[in-house]
Scaffold this motif. Structure first.
Motif, PDB file in Angstrom:
ATOM      1  N   CYS A 144       0.714  -1.189  -0.050  1.00 22.25           N
ATOM      2  CA  CYS A 144      -0.084   0.070  -0.050  1.00 22.25           C
ATOM      3  C   CYS A 144       0.894   1.301  -0.146  1.00 22.25           C
ATOM      4  CB  CYS A 144      -0.817   0.035   1.231  1.00 22.25           C
ATOM      5  SG  CYS A 144      -1.864   1.637   1.437  1.00 22.25           S
ATOM      6  N   SER A 163       0.093   4.352   0.979  1.00 19.13           N
ATOM      7  CA  SER A 163      -0.213   4.840   2.195  1.00 19.13           C
ATOM      8  C   SER A 163       0.420   4.374   3.351  1.00 19.13           C
ATOM      9  CB  SER A 163      -1.709   5.150   2.372  1.00 19.13           C
ATOM     10  OG  SER A 163      -2.245   5.865   1.268  1.00 19.13           O
ATOM     11  N   CYS A 164       0.085   3.248   3.824  1.00 16.55           N
ATOM     12  CA  CYS A 164       0.913   2.676   5.239  1.00 16.55           C
ATOM     13  C   CYS A 164       1.550   1.626   4.909  1.00 16.55           C
ATOM     14  CB  CYS A 164      -0.620   2.095   5.911  1.00 16.55           C
ATOM     15  SG  CYS A 164      -1.323   0.675   5.331  1.00 16.55           S
ATOM     16  N   HIS A 165       1.847   1.119   3.862  1.00 13.89           N
ATOM     17  CA  HIS A 165       2.726   0.147   3.233  1.00 13.89           C
ATOM     18  C   HIS A 165       2.502  -1.334   3.822  1.00 13.89           C
ATOM     19  CE1 HIS A 165       5.512   3.187   2.228  1.00 13.89           C
ATOM     20  NE2 HIS A 165       5.477   3.953   3.373  1.00 13.89           N
ATOM     21  N   GLY A 166       1.024  -1.298   4.026  1.00 15.50           N
ATOM     22  CA  GLY A 166       0.504  -2.686   4.488  1.00 15.50           C
ATOM     23  C   GLY A 166       0.352  -3.573   3.127  1.00 15.50           C
ATOM     24  N   THR A 173      -1.441  -5.619   0.331  1.00 14.18           N
ATOM     25  CA  THR A 173      -2.629  -5.419  -0.489  1.00 14.18           C
ATOM     26  C   THR A 173      -2.932  -6.784  -1.190  1.00 14.18           C
ATOM     27  OG1 THR A 173      -1.428  -4.711  -2.370  1.00 14.18           O
ATOM     28  CG2 THR A 173      -2.057  -2.978  -1.073  1.00 14.18           C
ATOM     29  N   CYS A 179      -5.889  -2.688   0.252  1.00 14.18           N
ATOM     30  CA  CYS A 179      -4.979  -2.786   1.650  1.00 14.18           C
ATOM     31  C   CYS A 179      -5.657  -3.564   2.530  1.00 14.18           C
ATOM     32  CB  CYS A 179      -4.643  -1.506   1.709  1.00 14.18           C
ATOM     33  SG  CYS A 179      -3.260  -1.522   3.296  1.00 14.18           S
ATOM     34  N   ALA A 218      -4.769  -3.507   5.426  1.00 19.56           N
ATOM     35  CA  ALA A 218      -4.736  -2.761   6.899  1.00 19.56           C
ATOM     36  C   ALA A 218      -5.603  -1.371   6.720  1.00 19.56           C
ATOM     37  CB  ALA A 218      -3.067  -2.283   6.873  1.00 19.56           C
ATOM     38  N   CYS A 219      -5.443  -0.548   5.937  1.00 12.74           N
ATOM     39  CA  CYS A 219      -6.287   0.604   6.060  1.00 12.74           C
ATOM     40  C   CYS A 219      -7.141   0.572   4.930  1.00 12.74           C
ATOM     41  CB  CYS A 219      -5.334   1.822   5.679  1.00 12.74           C
ATOM     42  SG  CYS A 219      -4.594   2.084   3.984  1.00 12.74           S
ATOM     43  N   ARG A 263      -7.389   1.249   1.596  1.00 13.77           N
ATOM     44  CA  ARG A 263      -7.042   1.868   0.487  1.00 13.77           C
ATOM     45  C   ARG A 263      -7.126   1.017  -0.622  1.00 13.77           C
ATOM     46  NH1 ARG A 263      -2.389   6.387  -1.126  1.00 13.77           N
ATOM     47  NH2 ARG A 263      -2.824   6.471  -3.231  1.00 13.77           N
TER      48      ARG A 263
END
Length: 324
Positions: A146, A148-151, A153, A164, A166-167, A169
């Protein structure tokens, strides 16, 4: 059993297609229910569904044509088993048949061969399948995180969207715009250049990427000047082409230029203007290798050879800046 004819990766004679390079869309991308797992499961289970396996170097199984001028046919396999929606990506429905694509070693059945995609002479349907499928595949492989949060996807069931975990997105495919042009002088000769990494004799028309905040026509003027020192005075838009190696969209023009070709910024190993007779003679003698048949660059050269390109002066006047 007799050996199948070789796949032609070099075109020995100058030929041109009688139909336009781009026409009516041939793929139904299933936007209405593309992310419906049940709809995609039904597509995968369809008796006519096909899976195109693409190797690590973008090679596929094909049925070669009998002559160098023939198009080759893609050789997908029927879908089977349970679908992995993170690896077996939906391209869409083509002529009533669902198509999927995956990164896997292609295997050639009897009469088939393995060949790199970018070198093939494909028909309009196969071209569009390859453009869409390979673009999805390259994007899916290059965007696992991701922004945005590097989670982590995950691809949606139908793609081409990642979500994502995590967040939440949504992440969509990225396309890099580029300009490509048949640049002509006042004698209607075409400018062809060769990059240092290419084989001797291989040439193409002039091209380059559009920079952030730059109009495509301005990118054309800049790139031609940087590569050759020529000054573009007029340009007319022709057509576009996805070039999924890995994610470009080529915006095609025919342009008029003035001046003398110079070394420019050394992006090209050599560049010069050619007349039609020179191109035909050099190609016939093996001194020039034209762009791959799957490219808009080749379509431009063929159109110029057949006097089918419109006049650049019927498009945009780039000889003076706009008045404010």
């Amino acid at each position: 059993m007799s050996a199948s004819p070789p796949v032609r990766t070099r075109v020995d004679r100058v030929t041109s297609a009688s139909r336009p390079f781009i026409g009516e869309p041939l793929i139904d991308r299933c936007h209405a229910d593309r992310d419906d797992p049940l709809a995609n499961a039904a597509r995968w289970a369809d008796p006519g569904a096909l899976l195109l396996s693409v190797g690590a170097h973008d090679e596929v199984a094909v049925l070669p044509g009998a002559t160098p001028e023939d198009t080759v046919r893609l050789a997908p396999t029927p879908t089977s088993g349970e679908r992995d929606d993170q690896r077996q990506l939906l391209i869409g429905v083509v002529q009533g048949r669902p198509w999927f694509i995956t990164r896997d070693t292609p295997r050639a059945a009897a009469g088939q061969q393995i060949a790199p995609l970018r070198s093939l002479r494909l028909g309009p349907v196969a071209r569009e399948i390859v453009w869409a499928g390979l673009a999805f595949l390259h994007w899916a492989e290059s965007q696992p995180m991701c922004p945005s949060c590097h989670g982590t996807t995950r691809l949606t069931s139908g793609g081409p969207t990642r979500v994502c975990t995590a967040c939440g997105r949504e992440v969509f495919p990225r396309t890099d715009p580029a300009v490509i042009s048949a640049v002509l002088d006042r004698q209607d000769r075409i400018a062809l250049g060769r990059q240092p990494s290419w084989a001797p004799g291989r040439v193409s028309v002039l091209a380059g990427f559009v920079e952030a905040g730059e109009a495509a026509e301005h990118a054309l003027v800049r790139e031609v000047a940087e590569e050759t020192g020529l000054r573009v005075t007029a340009a007319r838009y022709l057509s576009s082409q996805p070039w999924p190696f890995p994610r470009s969209l080529m915006l095609g023009y025919v342009a008029r230029a003035e001046g003398t070709i110079s070394d420019g910024d050394h992006e090209l190993d050599e560049a010069r203007f050619y007349s039609r007779d020179q191109v035909r003679d050099l190609v016939a003698g093996g001194g020039l290798i034209l762009p791959t048949p799957m490219s808009i660059a080749r379509s431009m050269v063929d159109g110029w050879l057949d006097n089918r390109l419109p006049s650049p002066e019927s498009g945009t006047d780039l000889s003076v800046p706009l008045s404010l």
